[in-house]
Write a protein that holds these residues in place. Sequence first.
Motif, PDB file in Angstrom:
ATOM      1  N   LYS A   1       0.831  -1.213   0.000  1.00 32.11           N
ATOM      2  CA  LYS A   1       0.000   0.000   0.000  1.00 32.11           C
ATOM      3  C   LYS A   1       0.863   1.260   0.000  1.00 32.11           C
ATOM      4  O   LYS A   1       0.597   2.211  -0.758  1.00 32.11           O
ATOM      5  CB  LYS A   1      -0.924   0.001   1.218  1.00 32.11           C
ATOM      6  CG  LYS A   1      -1.846   1.216   1.278  1.00 32.11           C
ATOM      7  CD  LYS A   1      -2.731   1.214   2.510  1.00 32.11           C
ATOM      8  CE  LYS A   1      -1.950   1.597   3.744  1.00 32.11           C
ATOM      9  NZ  LYS A   1      -2.849   1.799   4.920  1.00 32.11           N
ATOM     10  N   ASP A   2       1.884   1.263   0.855  1.00 31.32           N
ATOM     11  CA  ASP A   2       2.761   2.435   0.920  1.00 31.32           C
ATOM     12  C   ASP A   2       3.437   2.696  -0.425  1.00 31.32           C
ATOM     13  O   ASP A   2       3.567   3.848  -0.853  1.00 31.32           O
ATOM     14  CB  ASP A   2       3.830   2.237   1.997  1.00 31.32           C
ATOM     15  CG  ASP A   2       3.260   2.287   3.410  1.00 31.32           C
ATOM     16  OD1 ASP A   2       2.091   2.707   3.573  1.00 31.32           O
ATOM     17  OD2 ASP A   2       3.973   1.873   4.345  1.00 31.32           O
TER      18      ASP A   2
ATOM     19  N   ILE B   1       0.906   4.182  -3.004  1.00 33.87           N
ATOM     20  CA  ILE B   1       0.650   5.597  -2.747  1.00 33.87           C
ATOM     21  C   ILE B   1       1.869   6.439  -3.122  1.00 33.87           C
ATOM     22  O   ILE B   1       1.730   7.540  -3.682  1.00 33.87           O
ATOM     23  CB  ILE B   1       0.251   5.799  -1.273  1.00 33.87           C
ATOM     24  CG1 ILE B   1      -1.124   5.161  -1.027  1.00 33.87           C
ATOM     25  CG2 ILE B   1       0.225   7.281  -0.902  1.00 33.87           C
ATOM     26  CD1 ILE B   1      -1.553   5.142   0.424  1.00 33.87           C
TER      27      ILE B   1
ATOM     28  N   ILE C   1       1.858   7.002  -6.861  1.00 36.66           N
ATOM     29  CA  ILE C   1       0.881   8.031  -7.226  1.00 36.66           C
ATOM     30  C   ILE C   1       1.426   9.419  -6.911  1.00 36.66           C
ATOM     31  O   ILE C   1       1.368  10.340  -7.736  1.00 36.66           O
ATOM     32  CB  ILE C   1      -0.446   7.782  -6.487  1.00 36.66           C
ATOM     33  CG1 ILE C   1      -1.094   6.492  -6.989  1.00 36.66           C
ATOM     34  CG2 ILE C   1      -1.402   8.963  -6.670  1.00 36.66           C
ATOM     35  CD1 ILE C   1      -2.218   5.983  -6.120  1.00 36.66           C
ATOM     36  N   ASN C   2       1.978   9.576  -5.715  1.00 41.38           N
ATOM     37  CA  ASN C   2       2.498  10.885  -5.304  1.00 41.38           C
ATOM     38  C   ASN C   2       3.661  11.341  -6.169  1.00 41.38           C
ATOM     39  O   ASN C   2       3.858  12.545  -6.380  1.00 41.38           O
ATOM     40  CB  ASN C   2       2.928  10.834  -3.834  1.00 41.38           C
ATOM     41  CG  ASN C   2       1.743  10.713  -2.886  1.00 41.38           C
ATOM     42  OD1 ASN C   2       0.617  11.060  -3.238  1.00 41.38           O
ATOM     43  ND2 ASN C   2       1.997  10.218  -1.685  1.00 41.38           N
TER      44      ASN C   2
ATOM     45  N   TYR D   1      -2.250  -2.775  -9.023  1.00 40.29           N
ATOM     46  CA  TYR D   1      -2.176  -3.039  -7.587  1.00 40.29           C
ATOM     47  C   TYR D   1      -2.792  -4.414  -7.363  1.00 40.29           C
ATOM     48  O   TYR D   1      -4.006  -4.580  -7.369  1.00 40.29           O
ATOM     49  CB  TYR D   1      -2.943  -1.950  -6.835  1.00 40.29           C
ATOM     50  CG  TYR D   1      -2.783  -1.933  -5.331  1.00 40.29           C
ATOM     51  CD1 TYR D   1      -2.290  -3.011  -4.607  1.00 40.29           C
ATOM     52  CD2 TYR D   1      -3.139  -0.799  -4.612  1.00 40.29           C
ATOM     53  CE1 TYR D   1      -2.153  -2.960  -3.228  1.00 40.29           C
ATOM     54  CE2 TYR D   1      -3.015  -0.733  -3.231  1.00 40.29           C
ATOM     55  CZ  TYR D   1      -2.530  -1.819  -2.536  1.00 40.29           C
ATOM     56  OH  TYR D   1      -2.417  -1.770  -1.169  1.00 40.29           O
TER      57      TYR D   1
ATOM     58  N   ALA E   1      -7.547   4.278   0.713  1.00 42.79           N
ATOM     59  CA  ALA E   1      -6.373   5.135   0.847  1.00 42.79           C
ATOM     60  C   ALA E   1      -5.741   5.426  -0.515  1.00 42.79           C
ATOM     61  O   ALA E   1      -5.260   6.543  -0.771  1.00 42.79           O
ATOM     62  CB  ALA E   1      -5.355   4.474   1.774  1.00 42.79           C
ATOM     63  N   THR E   2      -5.741   4.436  -1.395  1.00 43.36           N
ATOM     64  CA  THR E   2      -5.179   4.624  -2.735  1.00 43.36           C
ATOM     65  C   THR E   2      -6.018   5.600  -3.544  1.00 43.36           C
ATOM     66  O   THR E   2      -5.486   6.480  -4.241  1.00 43.36           O
ATOM     67  CB  THR E   2      -5.085   3.266  -3.456  1.00 43.36           C
ATOM     68  OG1 THR E   2      -4.370   2.333  -2.647  1.00 43.36           O
ATOM     69  CG2 THR E   2      -4.381   3.410  -4.794  1.00 43.36           C
TER      70      THR E   2
ATOM     71  N   ASP F   1      -7.929   7.920  -2.287  1.00 42.08           N
ATOM     72  CA  ASP F   1      -7.717   9.239  -1.682  1.00 42.08           C
ATOM     73  C   ASP F   1      -6.423   9.871  -2.193  1.00 42.08           C
ATOM     74  O   ASP F   1      -6.364  11.090  -2.410  1.00 42.08           O
ATOM     75  CB  ASP F   1      -7.666   9.118  -0.161  1.00 42.08           C
ATOM     76  CG  ASP F   1      -9.037   8.847   0.453  1.00 42.08           C
ATOM     77  OD1 ASP F   1     -10.051   9.018  -0.254  1.00 42.08           O
ATOM     78  OD2 ASP F   1      -9.082   8.448   1.634  1.00 42.08           O
ATOM     79  N   ALA F   2      -5.390   9.075  -2.383  1.00 43.16           N
ATOM     80  CA  ALA F   2      -4.119   9.600  -2.894  1.00 43.16           C
ATOM     81  C   ALA F   2      -4.283  10.144  -4.306  1.00 43.16           C
ATOM     82  O   ALA F   2      -3.705  11.189  -4.649  1.00 43.16           O
ATOM     83  CB  ALA F   2      -3.054   8.504  -2.857  1.00 43.16           C
TER      84      ALA F   2
ATOM     85  N   LYS G   1      -3.884  14.078  -5.445  1.00 39.78           N
ATOM     86  CA  LYS G   1      -2.932  14.413  -6.506  1.00 39.78           C
ATOM     87  C   LYS G   1      -3.615  15.136  -7.676  1.00 39.78           C
ATOM     88  O   LYS G   1      -2.949  15.616  -8.590  1.00 39.78           O
ATOM     89  CB  LYS G   1      -2.272  13.115  -6.997  1.00 39.78           C
ATOM     90  CG  LYS G   1      -1.149  13.294  -7.988  1.00 39.78           C
ATOM     91  CD  LYS G   1       0.110  13.865  -7.377  1.00 39.78           C
ATOM     92  CE  LYS G   1       1.267  13.829  -8.367  1.00 39.78           C
ATOM     93  NZ  LYS G   1       2.507  14.404  -7.819  1.00 39.78           N
TER      94      LYS G   1
ATOM     95  N   TRP H   1      -8.008  12.138 -10.046  1.00 41.31           N
ATOM     96  CA  TRP H   1      -9.204  11.305  -9.982  1.00 41.31           C
ATOM     97  C   TRP H   1     -10.158  11.511 -11.157  1.00 41.31           C
ATOM     98  O   TRP H   1     -10.731  10.548 -11.686  1.00 41.31           O
ATOM     99  CB  TRP H   1      -9.936  11.539  -8.667  1.00 41.31           C
ATOM    100  CG  TRP H   1     -11.113  10.626  -8.483  1.00 41.31           C
ATOM    101  CD1 TRP H   1     -12.431  10.961  -8.474  1.00 41.31           C
ATOM    102  CD2 TRP H   1     -11.074   9.210  -8.290  1.00 41.31           C
ATOM    103  NE1 TRP H   1     -13.222   9.855  -8.281  1.00 41.31           N
ATOM    104  CE2 TRP H   1     -12.405   8.760  -8.160  1.00 41.31           C
ATOM    105  CE3 TRP H   1     -10.044   8.269  -8.214  1.00 41.31           C
ATOM    106  CZ2 TRP H   1     -12.732   7.414  -7.968  1.00 41.31           C
ATOM    107  CZ3 TRP H   1     -10.366   6.937  -8.015  1.00 41.31           C
ATOM    108  CH2 TRP H   1     -11.697   6.531  -7.887  1.00 41.31           C
TER     109      TRP H   1
END
Length: 717
Positions: A253-254, A257, A260-261, A276, A328-329, A331-332, A336, A339
């Motif tokens: 998960k980390d 994200i 994405i960031n 994923y 959480a993914t 949301d990232a 960014k 979406w």
Amino acid sequence: LKPLGVSQAVSRPVCAMAGARAAKLLAAACLAAAPIGASAAGKKPHVLLLLADDYGWANLGVHRRDASASKQASLETNTPNMDALIQQGVHLDRHYAFRICSPSRSSLQTGRLAVHVNTVNTGVTVMNASDPVSGYAAIPRNMTGIAQKMRGAGYRTHMVGKWDAGMATPEHTPEGRGYESWIGYFQHANDYWRATMPIQSTGELDNCLNSFVDLFEHNSTYRGGVRDGVSMSPKCLADPSSDPACYEEQLFKDRAIAIINAHDTSKADEPLFLFYSFHLLHTPLQVPEEYLKKVDDLAVAGGGQKFDSQNRRLYAAMTLWMDEAIGATVDAMKAKGMWDDTLVIFTSDNGGPIYEPGAANNHPLKGGKYSDWEGGVRTNAFISGGFVPAEKRGTRHSGVVSIADWYGTLCELAGVDATDTAAAEANKWLEPRGLPMLRPVDSVSQWGSILNGSNARQQLHVSDKALLEYPYKLVLGKQAYAAWQGELYPNCSTIEGAKLDQGPAFTELKIFNVGIELGDTEEMQDKITWVEDCKDGCLFNVEEDPTEHVNLAADAGHADILNKLKADLEELNKGIFRPLRGVVASVEACENGVAIGGYYGPFKDVEGWYSPVPPKTPGQAQMEAMLLKGIHAVNKQIVEQGLAEAVKSYAPSIRQRWMSSLDKCFLPTVAAEDDVIVVLGISSEAPACLGGHFLNHFDIIVFLRTRQHTRREQGGA
């Protein structure tokens, strides 16, 4: 390091060719990945492809929300993020995969139906040297992966999580299939805390005696095992379930994200393709302790009861973890600013496993993983994201979709041709040598059909024993797990039945890639795996009878339909792709695992491919020498005694270990005693090992690995 492209994936296995011939192959491969124009929607979307593992139909919240669902069943199923994505997207009600994981994943990556790329779970160390293209597990070398297509269209391509689509050569890895970076594991599963290979993870013992860690990474600067300092920290060694940071899925998960960031959104011609691929919800059933408490609290707070099944509780907690990771993914991507231009695709690789200790529930569908019943091949699936047209959001699509169809769909949206020119070129080399020819892409682009509500697949070749010609479905021969689960499954009666040899038992326990049965006779094996024999054919109308209760095969009014489907399946089965992948596994894979520091990874044609391995201490070198000695002894035993006899000598020990992971009927209080065994990776015969009474080489390896963990905990003495 430049990612391996299609051209390299083509040239390696046909190394006998050179000069102009190789140049033609290179040119053809480049054409295969070249953009052919704008996508159907105009702008290319970011793509977040989410793949769950062994996800039960009834373990998704939206399948628990109808009026007939029991309160307790609804309280135990908590997937608010996925439910919201479905509400904001399109629920795919007729999505199909293969009945087991590696074939489905091979299908997803190559755009072929499983019957045209891979129909078996083959051990990653198995190989057939006489076929350098298809003589390995999973996807043949020269098939073009979806990430290669997307990379050719300008996408930045990244992956996290489970691969299970080949490992033998660099071309079989995610890098060889077009992913610029990947962190994950190669096989069906591993231990969530240690990334080791206990029997409970895959149900298999390989010729390396499951000795290595299966956690790997490649990116622009590194190729090799993941040498993380988290899982081997004193806290994680002592009590991993107390801290989510110790959990493998947290690592995935980390990384998702972080990808994405780090994505550069200023480059509109380089959108993101992120695959994923969850380990969840595959065995072994392991999850941070706080998630067990969460599902307990949610059930009780809603007026329900605590779980009466240890494994149902674990599966529910793992489902909640996956749902929160998806949230959480998403949301990232929103944070960014990506979406509105993102297409989310979610599915599972097969139906949920209902055998002990799988713990999934496919209610009200019949059957589960390893069967061609709807519960084994009809999967949870949806699309969502800002790229989905507003008028389609909150709708349900009932057209038939195959997991292979995402290849063609994404190629259309990316503006590239789905044709696999590289495979066609390889066939020119394979045919004169009498080797199996690579099948063309089967994928049907589903985008237009999803938007207009039509059925793009009237016929789906499900397996060699199943054919769907909607709405009719033909099922042949013996099929395991022929049962309908209740709303609360598994439960204490399931557990008691398993103890009394009533099943449901696992059907694919393996030693050295050879299946062993838990039943003493064929009759007993059929009983404990809940087999129903359709013989020459069971026929269902799955539109009117989605739970497959009414067999129409004996109905004279359906005789013509039955005969047509049987004839069609017989003809289709003539084209099934069944290369000889190998019988005996390669000891090279084990030697390579030792050489790269105790990790699983590619073992053929790897010269210069791996990053340098850190220097080994004298203690590590001594330990590895002992491991290698045991592995060589086993492989010598296989050669001298023969595969069948070698398997027999290990079968009792492996059966015992597998049976130790079965479910328990209880009202939960604290972690089960067995968790300590999982944490250390030690066998249940540890006292016997410590007393010097080794049952076989596998016990020695388990003991040595445990000693290794202990030494690392004490500072690597």
